[in-house]
Scaffold this motif. Structure first.
Motif: not given
Length: 208
Positions: A44, A46, A48, A87-89, A91, A120, A133, A156, A206
């Motif tokens: 995965s 991602y 940021n 997974v994401t994060s 901002s 994260v 992060s 997120s 995005a």
């Protein structure tokens, strides 16, 4: 390399236990890295808004420099097994400066606090952890109330992280993992169904 390429010129690809950074303009390879963690399923990816590339698979996550591929940190995701990872994060406060100038007030993104720090979010097998992060250290962990066998869905936003697993949806504080609310989105007797989620702002991140 960073002086010649804009972050929007980069395409990150993972295949055959490797991660590649390609130039979107011509397909040329900028860097290649062997994925060092154990492999079970796909990797995965991602990116940021601070140009940190997060790659996770098999119960291990890595933070890479987007432009060079150098490893900044590793998180072993203790207690989360060796399954696939979402997974994401969140901002950083830079998003307020980078965000497009929306004309409609209702289209504006949530307000950002100047001291906000990117977190994260890693999800696997009914568990969620928040990771610093910058250092890669685990800040908090959360066990989903329904669906220990699932990879949770995750979105997120500025002040909340939404987690979905089985029939349940929860909103967490990304800074400390504290639960804000939990609801049962479905009355189905089946608990083993996967869940997907979307929000307008979560999808627009995005575009930054």
């Amino acid at each position: 390399m960073a002086s010649k390429l804009n972050r929007n010129d980069l395409l990150i690809v993972s295949t055959h236990s490797k991660i590649y950074c390609l130039d979107k303009n011509n397909g040329s390879r900028i860097w290649r890295k062997e994925y060092l963690g154990s492999m079970k399923g796909s990797i995965s990816l991602y990116i940021n808004d601070a140009d940190l590339l997060i790659a996770a698979a098999g119960g291990t996550a890595y933070g890479y420099d987007l432009f060079t591929g150098s490893v900044k940190w590793t998180n072993s995701m203790d207690g989360m097994g060796s399954h696939e990872v979402a997974v994401t994060s969140t901002s950083t406060n830079d998003v307020a400066r980078l965000a497009p100038d929306y004309e409609a007030i209702s289209d504006r993104p949530p307000a950002y606090i100047a001291s906000q720090k990117s977190v994260v979010i890693l999800c696997s097998y009914g568990m969620v952890i928040g990771v610093d992060s910058t250092t890669g250290q685990t800040m908090w962990r959360y066990r989903c109330p329904d669906g220990i066998q699932h990879m949770p869905a995750v979105i997120s936003e500025a002040d909340k992280v939404y987690i979905g697993s089985g029939r349940m949806v929860s909103a967490l504080n990304p800074k400390n993992g504290q639960k804000i609310w939990t609801v049962s989105a479905s009355n189905s007797v089946m608990r083993s169904c996967a869940m997907t989620m979307a929000t307008v702002w979560g999808s627009r991140q995005a575009e930054m």
